[in-house]
Design a protein around this motif. Structure first.
Motif, PDB file in Angstrom:
ATOM      1  N   VAL A 118       0.858  -1.189   0.000  1.00  0.00           N
ATOM      2  CA  VAL A 118       0.000   0.000   0.000  1.00  0.00           C
ATOM      3  C   VAL A 118       0.895   1.241   0.000  1.00  0.00           C
ATOM      4  CG1 VAL A 118      -1.794   1.260   1.235  1.00  0.00           C
ATOM      5  CG2 VAL A 118      -1.795  -1.243   1.254  1.00  0.00           C
ATOM      6  N   LEU A 130       1.241   5.064   0.365  1.00  0.00           N
ATOM      7  CA  LEU A 130       0.504   6.206   0.905  1.00  0.00           C
ATOM      8  C   LEU A 130       0.945   7.533   0.297  1.00  0.00           C
ATOM      9  CD1 LEU A 130       0.169   5.259   4.688  1.00  0.00           C
ATOM     10  CD2 LEU A 130      -1.417   4.874   2.807  1.00  0.00           C
ATOM     11  N   LEU A 185      -0.232   7.346   8.154  1.00  0.00           N
ATOM     12  CA  LEU A 185      -0.937   6.088   8.404  1.00  0.00           C
ATOM     13  C   LEU A 185      -2.115   6.370   9.327  1.00  0.00           C
ATOM     14  CD1 LEU A 185      -0.989   3.013   8.051  1.00  0.00           C
ATOM     15  CD2 LEU A 185       0.549   2.835  10.011  1.00  0.00           C
ATOM     16  N   THR A 186      -3.317   5.930   8.931  1.00  0.00           N
ATOM     17  CA  THR A 186      -4.521   6.203   9.706  1.00  0.00           C
ATOM     18  C   THR A 186      -5.246   4.904  10.040  1.00  0.00           C
ATOM     19  OG1 THR A 186      -5.898   6.423   7.718  1.00  0.00           O
ATOM     20  CG2 THR A 186      -4.816   8.425   8.531  1.00  0.00           C
ATOM     21  N   ASP A 246      -8.269   4.209   9.242  1.00  0.00           N
ATOM     22  CA  ASP A 246      -8.995   3.767   8.053  1.00  0.00           C
ATOM     23  C   ASP A 246      -8.101   2.938   7.135  1.00  0.00           C
ATOM     24  OD1 ASP A 246     -11.167   5.111   8.983  1.00  0.00           O
ATOM     25  OD2 ASP A 246     -11.029   6.781   7.569  1.00  0.00           O
ATOM     26  N   LYS A 247      -6.876   3.434   6.886  1.00  0.00           N
ATOM     27  CA  LYS A 247      -5.952   2.715   6.009  1.00  0.00           C
ATOM     28  C   LYS A 247      -5.563   1.369   6.617  1.00  0.00           C
ATOM     29  CE  LYS A 247      -5.372   5.775   2.678  1.00  0.00           C
ATOM     30  NZ  LYS A 247      -6.349   6.782   3.114  1.00  0.00           N
ATOM     31  N   ASP A 300      -8.386  -1.064   6.137  1.00  0.00           N
ATOM     32  CA  ASP A 300      -8.396  -1.552   4.758  1.00  0.00           C
ATOM     33  C   ASP A 300      -7.321  -2.623   4.547  1.00  0.00           C
ATOM     34  OD1 ASP A 300     -10.466   0.113   4.043  1.00  0.00           O
ATOM     35  OD2 ASP A 300      -9.175   1.667   3.189  1.00  0.00           O
ATOM     36  N   ALA A 301      -6.162  -2.432   5.172  1.00  0.00           N
ATOM     37  CA  ALA A 301      -5.087  -3.421   5.055  1.00  0.00           C
ATOM     38  C   ALA A 301      -5.483  -4.743   5.701  1.00  0.00           C
ATOM     39  CB  ALA A 301      -3.813  -2.884   5.698  1.00  0.00           C
ATOM     40  N   PHE A 361       3.105  -1.178   4.135  1.00  0.00           N
ATOM     41  CA  PHE A 361       2.841   0.229   3.820  1.00  0.00           C
ATOM     42  C   PHE A 361       4.163   0.889   3.451  1.00  0.00           C
ATOM     43  CE2 PHE A 361      -0.508  -0.875   6.873  1.00  0.00           C
ATOM     44  CZ  PHE A 361      -1.646  -0.358   6.274  1.00  0.00           C
TER      45      PHE A 361
END
Length: 321
Positions: free
Chosen positions: A45, A47, A52-53, A55-56, A59-60, A305
């Motif tokens: 992923v 960014l 980094l949040t 939400d992310k 999703d991961a 990430f």
């Protein structure tokens, strides 16, 4: 003995993340490289400088849990800076009672993880995961000779480029040679003007004692310092480097793992031992040895990430620049 043991442990922990045998053959491949090389492309992923949040991260977890991966993510390893930005949004959503006893009057909450769509995820900020090393001032250790640059960097259009309109400007690069003993002093390129859709190419030439690979640093337009973007293997007396802006300086990486023996382990062939050498002078010498290597059995159960930046309200926001 204590100092050398701590130094070796620091190297070992750093290489668990960043090891790359294509750059330094004596290194093992770290977990970041093993995920990038062996997991599906969707498990990496990018960014692009965003923080980094939650939400992310959620999703991961979805990527790791669903087919064809069918993993159960449990742990996130990231830099302290990425962890700081990740947990800050939790603070204003929490209400806690003041602590009694010796901590009376203190408020706040320690965020050690969160419940994702695939279950609980533990946060593990690690000091050895960093936002790209600064350009070194001089040679460190007994590394190779300083390389040189053949000509000036050249910019040209390329369909795969990730330089966008906001990236246009004048860039400068620096390069160090590296081997298992350390790195060389750096050589700096001339500046190159980059437009949206361009790539940058230049050729690195060996010094007197060649390294096994190179560390490439980049100074973005308006930046005060060049920061590491990539480590590349040496391909001969001359090595061509191409920058498509796939790796951003001043950003970090993080990995979401299924941390159990089904997915990963450290194969220890011999414990950390101290081996005395023969006394042949007025000095006592010895070896300190650890034989082992990390293993990743099911790369698709993990998510990498890359290019993690800082939140806009952080004290170091804009470090990518």
């Amino acid at each position: 003995t204590i100092n050398r043991t701590m130094q070796l442990l620091r190297i070992i922990e750093s290489k668990l993340f960043y090891g790359d045998s294509t750059v330094v053959p004596q290194e093992w491949d770290g977990y970041f490289k093993m995920i990038a090389d062996n997991a599906p492309a969707t498990n990496v992923v990018d960014l692009r400088g965003a923080p980094l949040t939650e939400d992310k991260l959620n999703d991961a977890c979805l990527i790791a849990k669903t087919g064809p991966n069918y993993g159960t993510p449990t742990d996130l390893y990231c830099s302290d800076a990425a962890y700081s930005d990740l947990v800050k949004p939790f603070y204003d959503r929490q209400r806690v009672m003041p602590l009694p006893g010796p901590n009376s009057g203190m408020v706040g909450l320690s965020i050690n993880g969160f419940h994702s769509m695939s279950g609980p995820i533990r946060f593990n900020p690690d000091v050895f995961v960093h936002e790209g090393a600064d350009l070194p001032g001089a040679a460190a250790g007994s590394g190779p000779s300083t390389p040189s640059i053949s000509g000036a960097p050249a910019a040209a259009p390329d369909a795969a480029s990730k330089f966008i309109a906001g990236d246009a400007g004048s860039y400068q690069y620096a390069v160090c040679a590296v081997n298992y003993s350390g790195r060389s002093a750096q050589v700096t390129t001339a500046a190159v003007t980059v437009a949206a859709g361009d790539k940058v190419t230049f050729t690195i030439l060996d010094g007197g004692t060649p390294g096994k690979g190179y560390i490439v640093y980049r100074k973005n337009p308006g930046a005060s310092v060049a920061r590491e973007i990539k480590r590349i293997p040496r391909s001969g007396a001359s090595t061509v480097f191409t920058d498509l802006n796939l790796d951003l300086p001043g950003t970090s990486k993080a990995a979401l793992f299924q941390q159990n023996a089904e997915n990963m382990s450290f194969k220890q062939l011999s414990p950390f031992i101290k081996v005395p050498r023969a006394t042949d002078a007025l000095a006592i010498r010895w070896f300190q040895v650890l034989y082992g290597a990390p293993a990743l059995y099911t790369a698709g159960k993990n998510v990498l990430f890359k290019n993690i930046g800082r939140a806009q309200n952080s004290l170091t926001a804009g470090v990518v620049k």
